[in-house]
Design a protein around this motif. Structure first.
Motif, PDB file in Angstrom:
ATOM      1  N   ALA A 178     -11.717   9.133  -9.132  1.00  0.00           N
ATOM      2  CA  ALA A 178     -11.627   9.826  -7.841  1.00  0.00           C
ATOM      3  C   ALA A 178     -10.535  10.886  -7.872  1.00  0.00           C
ATOM      4  O   ALA A 178      -9.573  10.795  -8.646  1.00  0.00           O
ATOM      5  CB  ALA A 178     -11.322   8.812  -6.744  1.00  0.00           C
ATOM      6  N   ARG A 179     -10.695  11.884  -7.003  1.00  0.00           N
ATOM      7  CA  ARG A 179      -9.632  12.871  -6.775  1.00  0.00           C
ATOM      8  C   ARG A 179      -8.990  12.535  -5.439  1.00  0.00           C
ATOM      9  O   ARG A 179      -9.655  12.025  -4.519  1.00  0.00           O
ATOM     10  CB  ARG A 179     -10.201  14.283  -6.688  1.00  0.00           C
ATOM     11  N   LEU A 180      -7.709  12.847  -5.350  1.00  0.00           N
ATOM     12  CA  LEU A 180      -6.972  12.516  -4.133  1.00  0.00           C
ATOM     13  C   LEU A 180      -6.581  13.787  -3.419  1.00  0.00           C
ATOM     14  O   LEU A 180      -6.047  14.702  -4.046  1.00  0.00           O
ATOM     15  CB  LEU A 180      -5.694  11.755  -4.492  1.00  0.00           C
TER      16      LEU A 180
ATOM     17  N   MET B 242      -7.100  -0.329  -6.928  1.00  0.00           N
ATOM     18  CA  MET B 242      -7.304  -1.390  -5.930  1.00  0.00           C
ATOM     19  C   MET B 242      -7.027  -2.767  -6.534  1.00  0.00           C
ATOM     20  O   MET B 242      -6.503  -3.662  -5.884  1.00  0.00           O
ATOM     21  CB  MET B 242      -8.728  -1.336  -5.349  1.00  0.00           C
ATOM     22  N   MET B 243      -7.389  -2.928  -7.797  1.00  0.00           N
ATOM     23  CA  MET B 243      -7.148  -4.203  -8.480  1.00  0.00           C
ATOM     24  C   MET B 243      -5.638  -4.483  -8.541  1.00  0.00           C
ATOM     25  O   MET B 243      -5.174  -5.577  -8.262  1.00  0.00           O
ATOM     26  CB  MET B 243      -7.726  -4.074  -9.886  1.00  0.00           C
ATOM     27  N   ARG B 244      -4.891  -3.424  -8.919  1.00  0.00           N
ATOM     28  CA  ARG B 244      -3.438  -3.562  -9.023  1.00  0.00           C
ATOM     29  C   ARG B 244      -2.836  -3.860  -7.641  1.00  0.00           C
ATOM     30  O   ARG B 244      -1.987  -4.732  -7.501  1.00  0.00           O
ATOM     31  CB  ARG B 244      -2.882  -2.237  -9.546  1.00  0.00           C
ATOM     32  N   LEU B 245      -3.311  -3.141  -6.648  1.00  0.00           N
ATOM     33  CA  LEU B 245      -2.755  -3.294  -5.296  1.00  0.00           C
ATOM     34  C   LEU B 245      -3.038  -4.695  -4.728  1.00  0.00           C
ATOM     35  O   LEU B 245      -2.135  -5.348  -4.203  1.00  0.00           O
ATOM     36  CB  LEU B 245      -3.361  -2.217  -4.371  1.00  0.00           C
ATOM     37  N   THR B 246      -4.272  -5.162  -4.862  1.00  0.00           N
ATOM     38  CA  THR B 246      -4.589  -6.471  -4.253  1.00  0.00           C
ATOM     39  C   THR B 246      -3.901  -7.604  -5.032  1.00  0.00           C
ATOM     40  O   THR B 246      -3.549  -8.626  -4.445  1.00  0.00           O
ATOM     41  CB  THR B 246      -6.109  -6.717  -4.179  1.00  0.00           C
ATOM     42  N   LEU B 247      -3.688  -7.405  -6.330  1.00  0.00           N
ATOM     43  CA  LEU B 247      -2.927  -8.419  -7.085  1.00  0.00           C
ATOM     44  C   LEU B 247      -1.487  -8.456  -6.576  1.00  0.00           C
ATOM     45  O   LEU B 247      -0.901  -9.531  -6.389  1.00  0.00           O
ATOM     46  CB  LEU B 247      -2.977  -8.101  -8.589  1.00  0.00           C
ATOM     47  N   ASP B 248      -0.934  -7.271  -6.352  1.00  0.00           N
ATOM     48  CA  ASP B 248       0.421  -7.164  -5.815  1.00  0.00           C
ATOM     49  C   ASP B 248       0.498  -7.887  -4.459  1.00  0.00           C
ATOM     50  O   ASP B 248       1.419  -8.676  -4.205  1.00  0.00           O
ATOM     51  CB  ASP B 248       0.746  -5.659  -5.667  1.00  0.00           C
TER      52      ASP B 248
ATOM     53  N   THR C  42       0.844  -1.209   0.000  1.00  0.00           N
ATOM     54  CA  THR C  42       0.000   0.000   0.000  1.00  0.00           C
ATOM     55  C   THR C  42       0.869   1.246   0.000  1.00  0.00           C
ATOM     56  O   THR C  42       0.608   2.206  -0.739  1.00  0.00           O
ATOM     57  CB  THR C  42      -0.939   0.002   1.234  1.00  0.00           C
ATOM     58  N   ASP C  43       1.929   1.232   0.799  1.00  0.00           N
ATOM     59  CA  ASP C  43       2.850   2.377   0.824  1.00  0.00           C
ATOM     60  C   ASP C  43       3.416   2.657  -0.559  1.00  0.00           C
ATOM     61  O   ASP C  43       3.536   3.810  -0.956  1.00  0.00           O
ATOM     62  CB  ASP C  43       4.019   2.085   1.790  1.00  0.00           C
ATOM     63  N   GLY C  44       3.751   1.573  -1.261  1.00  0.00           N
ATOM     64  CA  GLY C  44       4.293   1.736  -2.624  1.00  0.00           C
ATOM     65  C   GLY C  44       3.292   2.481  -3.498  1.00  0.00           C
ATOM     66  O   GLY C  44       3.645   3.423  -4.223  1.00  0.00           O
ATOM     67  N   MET C  45       2.035   2.079  -3.415  1.00  0.00           N
ATOM     68  CA  MET C  45       0.997   2.741  -4.218  1.00  0.00           C
ATOM     69  C   MET C  45       0.841   4.202  -3.785  1.00  0.00           C
ATOM     70  O   MET C  45       0.709   5.108  -4.625  1.00  0.00           O
ATOM     71  CB  MET C  45      -0.334   1.996  -4.047  1.00  0.00           C
ATOM     72  N   LEU C  46       0.925   4.450  -2.494  1.00  0.00           N
ATOM     73  CA  LEU C  46       0.687   5.812  -1.999  1.00  0.00           C
ATOM     74  C   LEU C  46       1.819   6.765  -2.402  1.00  0.00           C
ATOM     75  O   LEU C  46       1.590   7.966  -2.574  1.00  0.00           O
ATOM     76  CB  LEU C  46       0.488   5.806  -0.480  1.00  0.00           C
ATOM     77  N   THR C  47       3.006   6.222  -2.570  1.00  0.00           N
ATOM     78  CA  THR C  47       4.102   7.075  -3.050  1.00  0.00           C
ATOM     79  C   THR C  47       3.766   7.575  -4.459  1.00  0.00           C
ATOM     80  O   THR C  47       3.938   8.749  -4.776  1.00  0.00           O
ATOM     81  CB  THR C  47       5.427   6.269  -3.055  1.00  0.00           C
ATOM     82  N   ALA C  48       3.241   6.679  -5.291  1.00  0.00           N
ATOM     83  CA  ALA C  48       2.825   7.101  -6.634  1.00  0.00           C
ATOM     84  C   ALA C  48       1.648   8.081  -6.538  1.00  0.00           C
ATOM     85  O   ALA C  48       1.560   9.040  -7.303  1.00  0.00           O
ATOM     86  CB  ALA C  48       2.447   5.883  -7.465  1.00  0.00           C
TER      87      ALA C  48
ATOM     88  N   LYS D  53      -0.186  16.874  -8.692  1.00  0.00           N
ATOM     89  CA  LYS D  53      -0.592  17.434 -10.000  1.00  0.00           C
ATOM     90  C   LYS D  53      -2.116  17.506 -10.122  1.00  0.00           C
ATOM     91  O   LYS D  53      -2.632  17.780 -11.193  1.00  0.00           O
ATOM     92  CB  LYS D  53      -0.052  16.531 -11.123  1.00  0.00           C
ATOM     93  N   ASP D  54      -2.805  17.183  -9.057  1.00  0.00           N
ATOM     94  CA  ASP D  54      -4.271  17.112  -9.047  1.00  0.00           C
ATOM     95  C   ASP D  54      -4.790  16.182 -10.153  1.00  0.00           C
ATOM     96  O   ASP D  54      -5.793  16.450 -10.808  1.00  0.00           O
ATOM     97  CB  ASP D  54      -4.872  18.517  -9.184  1.00  0.00           C
TER      98      ASP D  54
END
Ligand code: HEM
Length: 463
Positions: A445-447, A146-152, A123-129, A136-137
């Motif tokens: 979604a916006r972050l 989420m699909m990418r993260l749970t596969l990871d 999850t941390d890896g994803m959050l860095t991205a 950059k909004d």
């Protein structure tokens, strides 16, 4: 004794029953049209196939647990054998029992707890991205993320494999395979796979892609000779038949790995994506969630011991899976004739169990459409019928990964909430029931970055 009645249901069209409705509308919409009109047992005809949708938790319990010996997996699961083969999800009888026994220890709560650090790391890896994208909004599709993260996570924790780079390919191939399987359910007669149709070709290509990825996971492990800390893959590869002493065949190993990779990430990803939609709609719930995460973690990295204290986080996930259960329906086939709620279930007919509709049963849920995590506070949950809530099924075929999925979803949701507010921009997202309940058109979604996290602290310390 009184002979069992024929259950009420929509008459449908001559010969085809309700199948034509399903050619124009999703299966979810078709069921939604009939639920509430016919009572707790609804009889359908899908062409030559007779089926009963059971809505009452007593009847669901009866089929999944009390009389499970009379019910085998249904047509949908059997269609999934086209790409899952005979893995845990799709096998029956002695083969299923043996494979379940083999895989079960990998899902022991203690072993799952040991995987939390890897879950948080992914999850941390994803959050860095996400940091770069938020700066950059740039919007994200949180369903794809989420699909990418749970596969990871599944790759790292169960198979010691890095599947992150294969995520797009897996997503496309899996979508193709699931859509193909779903469509075959609503045609009266399935055309053989060898017929030269574009849809068959696309499916076979998707299956080849999935095969290539799964075989390469197995191959890499064989070459490296590493035992991966006795992970699930090692357990499956080391298993020996009690009588013959033989190892699992390559095909059986492929079927198990394929099943666990697919069943182990798609569902959890969908559960998380729907959770972000619900949290975007209900800022009060989000604030309560955020307050819990702050209070328990205080800005540091989550560890396994935090999970029992993140009660509200867990309640949010449970309530989200009530409204959007990823496995929104699954089926069984009756072996011998049976009677449910006084209605006849003929041998060879289908029984449909739908967490989606049972989770909205008005006798068991007040304001069924409302999003209210408090329903899962310990005392309220203890009073409820056990089968009124069944996102993971029930009885002997209950999801083997349920503990894993809950821990994973809790760890991921808390870690994201620590650093980001995920604001899903469309407030209405249509649920697309392929095999699982996916958000149609994704979950844009916006972050927004929120302060005080372990990553921030680490940055301050190292500055
Ligand atoms: C939120 C996440 C998940 C949901 C909602 C879910 C739901 C379900 C349901 C409803 C079933 C029972 C189907 C039936 O009775 O026909 C099932 C079975 C299964 N699930 Fe899950 N699942 C999830 C996560 C996982 C994970 C993380 C794994 C593995 C890593 C997994 C692996 C399996 C397997 C192997 C089966 C077949 C079990 C058997 O028949 O013995 N699932 N799942």
């Amino acid at each position: 004794m009184r002979a069992p009645d024929i259950a009420p249901g929509p008459p449908g069209y001559p010969l085809f029953g309700v199948l034509p409705e399903m050619w124009f509308d999703s299966r979810l919409k078709v069921h939604a049209r009939h639920v509430g009109r016919f009572g707790d047992v609804i009889r359908y005809r899908f062409g030559p196939v007779e089926a009963h949708l059971l809505l009452h938790p007593d009847d669901v319990k009866y089929v999944l647990q009390e009389n499970h010996v009379n019910y085998v997996k249904g047509r949908g699961t059997r269609r999934m054998r086209l790409f899952l083969g005979h893995g845990l999800l799709t096998s029956e009888g002695e083969l299923w029992r043996r494979q379940r026994r083999l895989a079960q220890p990998a899902f022991h709560p203690k072993r799952v707890a040991a995987l939390v650090d890897a879950m948080v790391g992914a999850t941390d890896g994803m959050l860095t991205a996400w940091d770069a994208r938020a700066a950059k909004d740039e919007p994200v599709d949180v369903a794809v993320e989420m699909m990418r993260l749970t596969l990871d996570v599944v790759g790292r924790t169960l198979f010691g494999a890095d599947l992150a780079d294969d995520a797009s390919e897996v997503y496309d191939a899996l979508t193709e395979a699931l859509e193909f399987t779903s469509k075959r359910l609503v045609v009266p007669f399935a055309i053989p796979l060898r017929a030269p149709l574009p849809s068959n070709r696309r499916f076979l290509r998707a299956r080849e892609t999935l095969d290539r990825i799964v075989y390469s996971v197995i191959e890499q492990r064989r070459k490296s000779n590493a035992r991966g800390g006795a992970d699930l893959l090692a357990m499956l590869m080391d298993a020996r038949d009690e009588e013959t002493g033989e190892a699992m065949s390559d095909t059986q190993l492929r079927d198990e790995v394929m099943t666990l990779v697919l069943a182990g990430h798609e569902t959890t990803a969908n559960a998380l994506a729907w959770t972000f939609l619900l949290l975007s709609r209900e800022p009060i719930v989000w604030r309560a969630l955020r307050a819990e995460v702050d209070a328990v973690l205080g800005g540091r990295r989550l560890v396994a011991d935090d999970l029992p204290k993140l009660r509200y986080t867990r309640m949010v996930i449970e309530e989200s899976m009530r409204l959007y259960p990823p496995a929104w329906m699954f089926g069984r086939m009756a072996i011998a004739e049976d009677t449910v709620r006084g209605y006849r279930i003929p041998p060879g007919s289908m029984v449909i169990i739908s967490p989606y509709f049972t989770h909205r049963h008005p006798d068991f849920w007040t304001n069924p459409e409302g999003f209210d995590p408090e329903r899962f506070a310990a005392d309220a949950a203890a009073k409820r019928h056990k089968y009124a809530y069944l996102p993971f099924g029930g009885g002997p075929r209950i999801c083997i990964g349920n503990g894993f999925a809950l821990v994973e979803a809790q760890a991921i949701l808390a870690t994201i909430t620590q650093r980001f507010r995920v604001d899903v921009t469309p407030r209405e997202v249509v649920a697309e029931p392929i095999v699982t309940l996916r958000p149609k058109g994704g979950m844009p979604a916006r972050l927004a970055r929120v302060p005080y996290t372990h990553a921030d602290k680490a940055a301050v310390v190292s500055a």
